[in-house]
Enzyme design. Structure first.
Site, PDB file in Angstrom:
ATOM      1  N   GLY A 272       1.194  -1.041   0.056  1.00 44.92           N
ATOM      2  CA  GLY A 272       0.138   0.485  -0.050  1.00 44.92           C
ATOM      3  C   GLY A 272       1.090   1.539   0.209  1.00 44.92           C
ATOM      4  O   GLY A 272       0.337   2.308  -0.372  1.00 44.92           O
TER       5      GLY A 272
ATOM      6  N   GLY B 221       2.761   2.624  -2.664  1.00 44.09           N
ATOM      7  CA  GLY B 221       2.561   2.974  -4.038  1.00 44.09           C
ATOM      8  C   GLY B 221       3.408   2.254  -4.755  1.00 44.09           C
ATOM      9  O   GLY B 221       4.497   3.168  -6.354  1.00 44.09           O
ATOM     10  N   LYS B 222       4.264   1.627  -4.540  1.00 49.47           N
ATOM     11  CA  LYS B 222       4.975   0.252  -5.428  1.00 49.47           C
ATOM     12  C   LYS B 222       4.658   0.089  -6.940  1.00 49.47           C
ATOM     13  O   LYS B 222       5.210   0.743  -7.939  1.00 49.47           O
ATOM     14  CB  LYS B 222       5.327  -0.802  -4.958  1.00 49.47           C
ATOM     15  CG  LYS B 222       6.708  -0.691  -4.007  1.00 49.47           C
ATOM     16  CD  LYS B 222       6.828  -2.000  -3.213  1.00 49.47           C
ATOM     17  CE  LYS B 222       4.834  -3.162  -3.019  1.00 49.47           C
ATOM     18  NZ  LYS B 222       4.771  -2.866  -1.127  1.00 49.47           N
ATOM     19  N   SER B 223       3.009  -0.432  -6.905  1.00 51.02           N
ATOM     20  CA  SER B 223       2.378  -0.343  -8.180  1.00 51.02           C
ATOM     21  C   SER B 223       2.349   0.981  -8.942  1.00 51.02           C
ATOM     22  O   SER B 223       2.292   0.675  -9.931  1.00 51.02           O
ATOM     23  CB  SER B 223       1.462  -1.801  -7.882  1.00 51.02           C
ATOM     24  OG  SER B 223       1.652  -2.740  -7.524  1.00 51.02           O
ATOM     25  N   TYR B 224       1.978   1.638  -7.652  1.00 50.70           N
ATOM     26  CA  TYR B 224       1.516   2.590  -8.215  1.00 50.70           C
ATOM     27  C   TYR B 224       2.542   3.693  -9.565  1.00 50.70           C
ATOM     28  O   TYR B 224       2.737   4.296 -10.524  1.00 50.70           O
ATOM     29  CB  TYR B 224       1.337   4.547  -7.486  1.00 50.70           C
ATOM     30  CG  TYR B 224       0.359   5.541  -7.897  1.00 50.70           C
ATOM     31  CD1 TYR B 224      -0.856   5.523  -8.501  1.00 50.70           C
ATOM     32  CD2 TYR B 224       1.750   6.465  -8.598  1.00 50.70           C
ATOM     33  CE1 TYR B 224      -1.108   6.566  -8.900  1.00 50.70           C
ATOM     34  CE2 TYR B 224       1.301   7.476  -8.876  1.00 50.70           C
ATOM     35  CZ  TYR B 224      -0.123   7.726  -9.127  1.00 50.70           C
ATOM     36  OH  TYR B 224      -0.890   8.559  -9.427  1.00 50.70           O
TER      37      TYR B 224
ATOM     38  N   ASP C 119       8.326  -4.868  -9.072  1.00 51.51           N
ATOM     39  CA  ASP C 119       7.560  -4.807  -8.768  1.00 51.51           C
ATOM     40  C   ASP C 119       7.718  -5.662  -7.390  1.00 51.51           C
ATOM     41  O   ASP C 119       7.128  -6.899  -7.284  1.00 51.51           O
ATOM     42  CB  ASP C 119       6.379  -4.993  -8.926  1.00 51.51           C
ATOM     43  CG  ASP C 119       5.039  -3.862  -8.117  1.00 51.51           C
ATOM     44  OD1 ASP C 119       5.546  -3.744  -6.873  1.00 51.51           O
ATOM     45  OD2 ASP C 119       3.421  -3.435  -8.556  1.00 51.51           O
TER      46      ASP C 119
ATOM     47  N   GLY D 148       4.700  -6.743  -0.312  1.00 48.78           N
ATOM     48  CA  GLY D 148       4.995  -5.657   0.656  1.00 48.78           C
ATOM     49  C   GLY D 148       6.261  -6.200   1.426  1.00 48.78           C
ATOM     50  O   GLY D 148       6.538  -7.151   1.643  1.00 48.78           O
TER      51      GLY D 148
HETATM   52  P1  ADP Z   1       1.805  -1.158  -3.355  1.00 46.90           P
HETATM   53  O1  ADP Z   1       1.613  -1.492  -4.573  1.00 46.90           O
HETATM   54  O2  ADP Z   1       2.931  -0.516  -2.691  1.00 46.90           O
HETATM   55  O3  ADP Z   1       0.998  -2.084  -2.513  1.00 46.90           O
HETATM   56  P2  ADP Z   1      -0.516   0.934  -4.562  1.00 46.90           P
HETATM   57  O4  ADP Z   1       0.989   1.750  -5.433  1.00 46.90           O
HETATM   58  O5  ADP Z   1      -1.097  -0.045  -5.479  1.00 46.90           O
HETATM   59  O6  ADP Z   1       0.523   0.522  -3.202  1.00 46.90           O
HETATM   60  O7  ADP Z   1      -0.997   2.102  -3.648  1.00 46.90           O
HETATM   61  C1  ADP Z   1      -1.297   2.051  -2.973  1.00 46.90           C
HETATM   62  C2  ADP Z   1      -2.639   3.086  -3.301  1.00 46.90           C
HETATM   63  O8  ADP Z   1      -2.361   3.857  -2.494  1.00 46.90           O
HETATM   64  C3  ADP Z   1      -3.231   2.827  -4.291  1.00 46.90           C
HETATM   65  O9  ADP Z   1      -5.068   3.821  -4.493  1.00 46.90           O
HETATM   66  C4  ADP Z   1      -2.555   4.313  -5.321  1.00 46.90           C
HETATM   67  O10 ADP Z   1      -3.367   4.686  -6.486  1.00 46.90           O
HETATM   68  C5  ADP Z   1      -2.387   5.049  -3.608  1.00 46.90           C
HETATM   69  N1  ADP Z   1      -1.122   5.732  -4.926  1.00 46.90           N
HETATM   70  C6  ADP Z   1       0.184   4.782  -3.968  1.00 46.90           C
HETATM   71  N2  ADP Z   1       0.793   6.040  -5.154  1.00 46.90           N
HETATM   72  C7  ADP Z   1       0.492   7.398  -5.232  1.00 46.90           C
HETATM   73  C8  ADP Z   1       1.237   8.382  -5.752  1.00 46.90           C
HETATM   74  N3  ADP Z   1       2.452   8.850  -5.565  1.00 46.90           N
HETATM   75  N4  ADP Z   1       0.104   9.092  -6.163  1.00 46.90           N
HETATM   76  C9  ADP Z   1      -1.327   9.581  -6.325  1.00 46.90           C
HETATM   77  N5  ADP Z   1      -1.658   8.048  -4.978  1.00 46.90           N
HETATM   78  C10 ADP Z   1      -1.055   6.997  -5.123  1.00 46.90           C
HETATM   79 MG    MG Z   2       1.590  -3.309  -5.916  1.00 48.57          MG
END
Ligand code: ADP
Ligand code: MG
Length: 370
Positions: free
Chosen positions: A111, A113-116, A260, A263
């Site tokens: 959560g 923001g890795k995948s983002y 990616d 966690g």
């Molecule tokens: P992870 O892959 O690390 O588990 P995600 O990339 O899925 O986490 O991010 C979790 C949530 O936070 C998602 O809803 C994503 O859209 C939001 N988010 C993450 N990074 C950003 C960012 N840089 N700007 C806006 N929203 C973000």
């Molecule tokens: Mg992810």
């Protein structure tokens, strides 16, 4: 020339869980310095870390650019996907053309923001799709300029789940308990019979990526119901064939590994029990091996004579080239802004700080074709 691993950190907005719990902001960024405050010790000096890039994506996204000073200070300005691509993805693209391998990996708790950053969501495309879009644009450009060179792009996508390797473009490989990792005397570790699909366009590679995402192993944890508990490695293999002055056909090949990671949180903080806990332990085996490898490499670059334990996990075998050898490598550490994630975020910052010290030596991969 030895080159350090480049490290970027990126801080996301509060998520709904953090908002609901009235979380406090504990991260700040100024230039290349990121600070974190300990919520238990509010009077202490915040801890400071320096990285190659610090991306503030916490707020400021909707702040309108007006003339009346309403816009926040530039260090607080929201860093969007385009900015992150221009800094990190562009270099990977340039490496691909020059025949260097690159590796870009995203680290952080579920959560964060890795995948983002890597893949993105909807309109907010991340580094990987923008990279794919650009590489085909640039190929088309070369062709329209009448180049004699030939270009081939292929794509592979795998996941490491409980130390087993699965081909996400060939889901049948799931049943057999995973694919074998083998070692080539020159090229190093590779996944046996991993599908490398030739792709002709951005639309095609995007379709493969979507297919791979659908085939991923997704298990719900309390922290993030949709987050994958596996490591995903997307590879773009780019080959340029041309005839040299001596009339010999040469092929320059580069691999961009875009990773990616699962966690990084410790199993107990996710509320996992039973099967999920066992799974967490194996995921942490790969991640803790990665931590050990990073520490050993950091010691090595300080001149210490240490053995780097690449063989300890599937992940570290497959990232061996990226970290220990022929690759230009970038790490993106994803940060939660919230006090409730202090311990995990601090450990991510420490991890990233160690990764900075690693040096790799990339060489151009050019050989005569058969
Ligand atoms: P992870 O892959 O690390 O588990 P995600 O990339 O899925 O986490 O991010 C979790 C949530 O936070 C998602 O809803 C994503 O859209 C939001 N988010 C993450 N990074 C950003 C960012 N840089 N700007 C806006 N929203 C973000
Ligand atoms: Mg992810």
């Amino acid at each position: 020339m030895a080159e350090s691993v480049k490290v970027a950190v990126r801080c996301r907005p509060f998520n709904s869980r953090e908002k609901a719990r009235n979380a406090k902001l504990i991260i700040d960024m100024n230039g290349n310095t990121t600070t974190i405050s300990d919520p238990e010790a509010p009077n202490e000096e915040p801890r400071k870390f320096n990285f190659d890039y610090s991306y503030w994506s916490h707020d400021g996204y909707t702040v309108p650019a007006t003339d009346d000073g309403y816009l926040e200070a530039s260090n607080k300005k929201y860093c969007d996907q385009k900015r992150v691509f221009e800094d990190l993805g562009r270099g990977v693209l340039a490496n691909a053309w020059q025949g260097y391998n690159s590796c870009l990996f995203a680290y952080g708790q579920t959560g964060s923001g890795k995948s983002y950053s890597m893949v993105g969501y909807g309109e907010n495309k991340g580094i990987v799709p923008i990279f794919c879009d650009k590489i085909f644009q640039e190929i088309d450009q070369k062709k329209s300029e009448g180049t004699k060179a030939e270009y081939e792009v292929s794509y592979s996508m795998l996941e490491i789940y409980n130390e087993q390797v699965r081909d996400l473009l060939n889901p049948a490989s799931k049943k057999k308990g995973g694919l074998k990792i083998r070692e080539h005397p020159k090229k190093g570790f590779y996944v046996e019979s991993l599908r490398q699909t030739p792709v002709q366009s951005y639309v095609e590679i995007q379709a493969r990526m979507d297919e791979g995402v659908r085939n991923r192993t997704v298990a719900a944890t309390q922290m993030n119901a949709t987050s994958s508990r596996a490591h995903t490695i997307m590879s773009i293999i780019f080959t340029q064939k041309s005839v040299n002055d001596a009339g010999q056909e040469m092929a320059k090949t580069s691999v961009a590994n875009l990773v990616d990671l699962a966690g990084s949180e410790r199993a107990e903080s996710t509320g996992a029990t039973g099967d999920r806990l066992k799974e967490g332990a194996a995921i942490n085996q790969s991640l803790s091996s990665l931590g050990n490898v990073i520490s050993a490499l950091a010691d090595k670059s300080k001149g210490k004579n240490v053995k780097v334990p690449f063989r300890d996990s599937a992940l570290t075998k497959l990232l061996k080239n990226a970290l220990g050898g022929n690759s230009k490598t970038i790490m993106v550490a994803a940060l939660s802004p919230a006090d409730i994630n202090y311990d995990e975020t601090l450990s991510t910052l420490r991890y990233a700080d160690r990764a900075k010290q690693i040096k790799t030596i990339a060489v151009v991969n050019e050989d005569p074709t058969e």
